[in-house]
Design a protein around this motif. Structure first.
Motif, short mmCIF file in Angstrom:
data_model
loop_
_atom_site.label_atom_id
_atom_site.label_comp_id
_atom_site.label_asym_id
_atom_site.label_seq_id
_atom_site.Cartn_x
_atom_site.Cartn_y
_atom_site.Cartn_z
N MET A 9 0.80 -1.24 -0.15
CA MET A 9 0.18 0.02 -0.01
C MET A 9 0.87 1.36 0.07
SD MET A 9 -3.20 -1.16 2.58
CE MET A 9 -3.77 0.48 2.57
N GLN A 10 2.04 1.04 0.50
CA GLN A 10 2.98 2.14 0.43
C GLN A 10 3.46 2.55 -0.86
OE1 GLN A 10 5.57 1.07 3.66
NE2 GLN A 10 5.15 2.81 4.69
N GLU A 11 3.44 1.83 -1.81
CA GLU A 11 3.96 1.97 -3.22
C GLU A 11 2.91 2.84 -3.97
OE1 GLU A 11 5.35 -1.85 -4.72
OE2 GLU A 11 6.67 -2.00 -2.82
N LYS A 12 1.85 2.70 -3.77
CA LYS A 12 0.78 3.24 -4.96
C LYS A 12 -0.21 4.00 -4.05
CE LYS A 12 0.32 -0.55 -8.02
NZ LYS A 12 -0.84 -1.54 -8.59
N ARG A 13 -0.56 5.20 -4.69
CA ARG A 13 -1.56 5.86 -4.12
C ARG A 13 -2.71 5.33 -3.39
NH1 ARG A 13 -2.93 9.79 -1.38
NH2 ARG A 13 -4.37 11.51 -1.85
N LEU A 14 -3.48 4.69 -4.35
CA LEU A 14 -4.64 4.00 -3.83
C LEU A 14 -4.76 2.79 -4.29
CD1 LEU A 14 -7.33 6.94 -4.16
CD2 LEU A 14 -6.62 5.90 -2.16
N VAL A 15 -5.12 1.77 -3.55
CA VAL A 15 -5.22 0.37 -3.96
C VAL A 15 -6.58 0.02 -3.68
CG1 VAL A 15 -4.24 -2.07 -3.48
CG2 VAL A 15 -2.73 0.06 -3.34
N THR A 16 -7.22 -0.79 -4.65
CA THR A 16 -8.57 -1.32 -4.41
C THR A 16 -8.56 -2.59 -3.21
OG1 THR A 16 -8.49 -2.73 -6.29
CG2 THR A 16 -9.49 -0.47 -6.61
N SER A 17 -9.77 -2.90 -2.77
CA SER A 17 -9.77 -4.11 -1.92
C SER A 17 -9.79 -5.25 -2.71
CB SER A 17 -11.27 -4.01 -1.21
OG SER A 17 -12.36 -3.87 -1.92
N THR A 18 -10.29 -5.23 -3.90
CA THR A 18 -10.12 -6.36 -4.97
C THR A 18 -8.77 -6.67 -5.30
OG1 THR A 18 -12.24 -5.77 -5.69
CG2 THR A 18 -10.76 -7.23 -7.32
N SER A 19 -7.96 -5.52 -5.71
CA SER A 19 -6.40 -5.72 -5.81
C SER A 19 -5.82 -6.42 -4.79
CB SER A 19 -5.79 -4.50 -6.34
OG SER A 19 -6.24 -4.01 -7.60
N LEU A 20 -6.01 -6.10 -3.53
CA LEU A 20 -5.41 -6.30 -2.54
C LEU A 20 -5.73 -7.92 -2.18
CD1 LEU A 20 -5.78 -3.52 0.09
CD2 LEU A 20 -3.44 -4.15 -0.88
N ALA A 21 -7.00 -8.29 -2.24
CA ALA A 21 -7.45 -9.82 -2.54
C ALA A 21 -6.69 -10.50 -3.30
CB ALA A 21 -9.06 -9.80 -2.41
N GLU A 22 -6.34 -10.01 -4.50
CA GLU A 22 -5.87 -10.91 -5.39
C GLU A 22 -4.27 -11.08 -5.06
OE1 GLU A 22 -6.77 -8.99 -9.06
OE2 GLU A 22 -8.74 -9.54 -9.13
N ILE A 23 -3.57 -9.83 -4.83
CA ILE A 23 -2.31 -9.86 -4.39
C ILE A 23 -2.17 -11.10 -3.24
CG2 ILE A 23 -0.32 -8.63 -3.23
CD1 ILE A 23 -1.57 -6.10 -4.67
N PHE A 24 -2.86 -10.99 -2.45
CA PHE A 24 -2.58 -11.80 -1.27
C PHE A 24 -3.46 -13.11 -1.19
CE2 PHE A 24 -1.65 -7.68 0.65
CZ PHE A 24 -0.20 -7.75 0.91
N ARG A 25 -3.97 -13.36 -2.03
CA ARG A 25 -4.92 -14.53 -2.61
C ARG A 25 -5.64 -14.94 -1.35
NH1 ARG A 25 0.08 -17.99 -5.17
NH2 ARG A 25 0.29 -16.76 -7.00
N VAL A 26 -6.57 -13.97 -0.85
CA VAL A 26 -7.48 -14.06 0.15
C VAL A 26 -8.90 -13.36 -0.28
CG1 VAL A 26 -6.11 -13.87 2.01
CG2 VAL A 26 -7.02 -11.83 1.17
N SER A 27 -10.06 -13.55 0.24
CA SER A 27 -11.37 -13.00 -0.27
C SER A 27 -11.45 -11.27 0.17
CB SER A 27 -12.68 -13.53 0.64
OG SER A 27 -12.52 -13.18 2.00
N VAL A 28 -12.15 -10.64 -0.54
CA VAL A 28 -12.29 -9.38 -0.40
C VAL A 28 -12.88 -9.03 1.06
CG1 VAL A 28 -13.60 -7.25 -1.10
CG2 VAL A 28 -12.66 -8.75 -2.87
N GLN A 29 -13.62 -9.94 1.66
CA GLN A 29 -14.42 -9.80 2.81
C GLN A 29 -12.90 -9.81 3.93
OE1 GLN A 29 -17.32 -9.11 3.76
NE2 GLN A 29 -16.52 -8.92 5.94
#
Length: 54
Positions: A1-21
């Motif tokens: 999250m420190q590298e980009k201005r804004l990150v979507t919850s969907t992108s974070l879920a894909e990166i960490f291979r977890v659900s959006v919830q």
């Protein structure tokens, strides 16, 4: 999250291979731990200028 201005919850879920919830639960946990986050709709970023020990 420190590298980009804004990150979507969907992108974070894909990166960490977890659900959006799971991302939503983790965001709440970070806020409760006092980590200053900036939220815009479903996008998140860490507040600039703060050092994090995660």
């Amino acid at each position: 999250m420190q590298e980009k201005r804004l990150v979507t919850s969907t992108s974070l879920a894909e990166i960490f291979r977890v659900s959006v919830q799971s991302i939503y639960r983790d965001i709440i946990a970070l806020e409760q731990a006092g980590i200053p986050l900036i939220k815009e709709d479903k996008c998140y970023t860490l507040m600039r200028g703060v050092d994090y020990l995660l």
